[in-house]
Design a protein around this motif. Structure first.
Motif, short mmCIF file in Angstrom:
data_model
loop_
_atom_site.label_atom_id
_atom_site.label_comp_id
_atom_site.label_asym_id
_atom_site.label_seq_id
_atom_site.Cartn_x
_atom_site.Cartn_y
_atom_site.Cartn_z
N ARG A 66 -10.50 11.37 5.05
CA ARG A 66 -8.76 11.49 5.44
C ARG A 66 -8.57 12.65 5.87
O ARG A 66 -9.50 13.38 4.95
CB ARG A 66 -8.33 10.43 4.13
CG ARG A 66 -6.69 11.38 4.90
CD ARG A 66 -5.16 10.85 3.90
NE ARG A 66 -4.90 11.69 2.89
CZ ARG A 66 -4.30 12.55 2.13
NH1 ARG A 66 -2.97 11.41 2.76
NH2 ARG A 66 -3.60 13.76 1.40
N SER A 96 -17.83 7.21 1.18
CA SER A 96 -17.47 8.17 1.48
C SER A 96 -17.62 9.31 0.67
O SER A 96 -17.72 10.69 0.84
CB SER A 96 -15.94 7.64 0.62
OG SER A 96 -15.99 7.29 0.18
N ASP A 128 -13.71 5.94 9.30
CA ASP A 128 -15.00 4.75 8.80
C ASP A 128 -16.13 5.35 8.75
O ASP A 128 -16.86 5.43 10.04
CB ASP A 128 -14.26 3.99 9.28
CG ASP A 128 -15.20 2.11 9.24
OD1 ASP A 128 -15.81 2.54 8.05
OD2 ASP A 128 -14.47 1.47 9.10
N ASN A 173 -1.08 5.48 3.46
CA ASN A 173 -1.89 4.61 2.94
C ASN A 173 -2.66 4.19 4.32
O ASN A 173 -3.24 3.63 4.31
CB ASN A 173 -1.90 4.21 1.87
CG ASN A 173 -2.22 4.39 0.79
OD1 ASN A 173 -2.68 6.36 0.61
ND2 ASN A 173 -1.13 4.70 -0.46
N GLN A 206 -8.18 8.66 9.41
CA GLN A 206 -8.99 7.73 8.59
C GLN A 206 -10.07 7.76 9.18
O GLN A 206 -10.35 7.67 10.47
CB GLN A 206 -8.42 6.46 8.10
CG GLN A 206 -6.95 6.76 7.26
CD GLN A 206 -6.78 5.35 6.34
OE1 GLN A 206 -6.47 4.79 7.69
NE2 GLN A 206 -6.05 5.68 5.89
N TRP A 265 -10.75 8.41 0.68
CA TRP A 265 -9.92 7.05 0.76
C TRP A 265 -10.63 6.18 0.47
O TRP A 265 -10.26 4.99 1.84
CB TRP A 265 -9.08 7.74 2.31
CG TRP A 265 -8.04 7.13 2.39
CD1 TRP A 265 -6.55 6.73 2.35
CD2 TRP A 265 -7.34 8.15 1.91
NE1 TRP A 265 -5.61 6.89 1.90
CE2 TRP A 265 -5.21 7.81 1.45
CE3 TRP A 265 -6.71 9.69 0.69
CZ2 TRP A 265 -4.55 8.86 0.38
CZ3 TRP A 265 -6.12 10.02 -0.46
CH2 TRP A 265 -4.28 9.64 0.29
N GLY A 266 -11.03 5.84 -0.43
CA GLY A 266 -11.61 4.67 -0.67
C GLY A 266 -12.91 4.61 -0.82
O GLY A 266 -14.17 5.52 -0.65
N THR A 267 -14.15 3.75 -0.31
CA THR A 267 -15.33 3.54 -0.53
C THR A 267 -16.49 4.00 0.72
O THR A 267 -17.70 4.25 0.69
CB THR A 267 -16.09 2.12 -0.85
OG1 THR A 267 -15.87 1.20 -0.28
CG2 THR A 267 -15.87 1.60 -2.41
N THR A 268 -15.83 3.81 1.72
CA THR A 268 -15.89 3.92 3.22
C THR A 268 -14.97 4.42 4.53
O THR A 268 -15.03 4.29 4.80
CB THR A 268 -17.16 2.67 3.72
OG1 THR A 268 -15.61 1.73 3.93
CG2 THR A 268 -17.83 1.62 2.41
N LEU A 269 -13.94 5.10 3.82
CA LEU A 269 -12.96 6.19 4.32
C LEU A 269 -12.77 7.57 3.75
O LEU A 269 -13.21 7.61 2.89
CB LEU A 269 -11.42 5.35 4.48
CG LEU A 269 -11.38 3.99 4.68
CD1 LEU A 269 -9.96 3.21 4.79
CD2 LEU A 269 -12.20 4.22 6.67
N SER A 274 0.49 -1.43 -0.03
CA SER A 274 0.36 -0.08 -0.11
C SER A 274 0.71 1.51 0.46
O SER A 274 -0.31 2.53 0.47
CB SER A 274 -0.56 -0.11 1.04
OG SER A 274 0.10 0.16 2.03
N SER A 318 -18.74 3.38 6.76
CA SER A 318 -19.07 2.25 6.30
C SER A 318 -20.66 1.68 6.97
O SER A 318 -21.46 1.52 6.66
CB SER A 318 -18.99 0.86 6.53
OG SER A 318 -18.10 0.50 7.92
#
Length: 358
Positions: free
Chosen positions: A331, A308, A300, A155, A298, A325-329, A98, A302
């Motif tokens: 930053r 996100s 979350d 990351n 970070q 920072w991704g689908t459910t995070l 990562s 979800s």
């Protein structure tokens, strides 16, 4: 009609600006940096040298215990130069799966035919057994030109690699005669978190890059440090990449001020990131903020059942700017412009966003 227009202008002017937690790259130079830039002695860095640039390079190299330094426009270029100086076509760079160099940069593989070999890890630290496995000689494997590590880890939520892990990676590399590069874009954050001098981290790598334009608040630039021969090669490669900046001392002067005067205050960013995380977790909202080691939080989302991007939009409307920072995070990054009041406003923005998303 003119009076109404004037009223609207005043209303907009009275609105507080958004709290910007997208990144610590949004920081502005200090007044002292602007003054140092104004007075900076300059020359031509592509010809006989720029004195302010040379001062920055020498200062950072000494700070990290290296023979030489090279000022470049970005830490991405610094990392690329480290890779190019170490290897060549059809060789591989081994790094954590990562890592920013693997997930985002990959310049060497794009431009030179080198290959990046990711190794799975935890919190940014490579699994050492898996690292050993990918380095074992085999007829179908490429020669390894470089092993790269990253701290603090972008990351992995600003995670800091333990010194013991860095030592172990260095030991593995030295047994095989492979150099180690440290992507230290936020090395000074790692130093502050571990409460050690930067050289205590940098000593585990042959080359080290540091960014000046994140939490240190310089407007632009990075420095690659390492042995004299490696940096000399990197300087030639920098010219090929178009990275020679002529009167670069104007920017280097701000970077020098940043390195000399802005490192100590990074602990404030870390404390505010922790307070933000704890305050957000105490709200009872359907979000969970990881407890940070440095200045990256970070979040979350979800449990909310929403992605996100929906949260980013709602938070922006509530006066807080963050990044997906991704689908459910999400930053959120603290920096010099995030003080106690901004932390409180950020928590309020999450409450308002949650109500808007119901």
């Amino acid at each position: 009609m003119p009076a109404a227009h004037s009223s609207n202008v005043h209303a907009v002017a009275d609105e507080a600006p958004s709290v910007d937690m997208r990144s610590d790259t949004v920081t502005h130079p200090t007044a002292q940096m602007y003054e140092r830039m104004r007075q900076a002695p300059i020359g031509d860095d592509g010809l006989d040298g720029d004195p302010s640039t040379l001062a920055l390079e020498d200062t950072v190299a000494a700070l990290l215990g290296k023979e030489a330094g090279l000022f470049v426009p970005s830490c991405t270029m610094a990392n690329l130069l480290a890779v190019l100086a170490a290897g060549g076509r059809s060789e591989q760079v081994v790094l954590e799966a990562s890592a920013h160099m693997y997930m985002t940069e990959r310049g060497a593989s794009t431009f030179t035919g080198m290959f990046y070999q990711p190794v799975e890890g935890t919190s940014g630290a490579m699994d050492l057994a898996k690292l050993e496995a990918v380095l074992k000689p085999a007829s179908h494997r490429l020669a390894t030109a470089l092993i790269a590590v990253e701290t603090s880890h972008n990351n992995a939520g600003g995670a800091v690699l333990p010194l013991e892990h860095l030592q172990a990676v260095q030991d593995i590399a030295q047994r095989r005669g492979i150099p180690v590069h440290l992507d230290g874009a936020r090395l000074f954050n790692a130093s502050a978190a571990l409460q050690v001098e930067p050289i205590a981290i940098a000593r585990f790598a042959d080359t080290v890059s540091v960014c000046l334009s994140k939490g240190l608040s310089a407007p632009v630039g990075a420095v690659l440090t390492g042995g004299q021969a490696t940096v000399t090669r990197a300087r030639t490669l920098r010219r090929m990449l178009g990275g020679t900046q002529r009167q670069s001392g104007i920017m280097a002067a701000a970077g020098l001020d940043a390195v000399l005067h802005m490192r100590e205050r990074l602990v404030e960013d870390h404390a505010r990131a922790r307070r933000f995380s704890e305050a957000l977790n105490a709200t009872g909202l359907p979000v969970r903020a990881a407890l940070p080691q440095t200045n990256i939080v970070q979040v979350d989302v979800s449990a909310s059942g929403l992605g996100s991007h929906a949260w980013v939009t709602a938070l922006d409307a509530a006066g807080l700017r963050v990044r997906p920072w991704g689908t459910t995070l999400l930053r959120c990054v603290t920096h010099r412009h995030i003080e106690e009041a901004e932390v409180d406003r950020a928590v309020v923005a999450f409450r308002q966003a949650a109500l808007a998303l119901v």
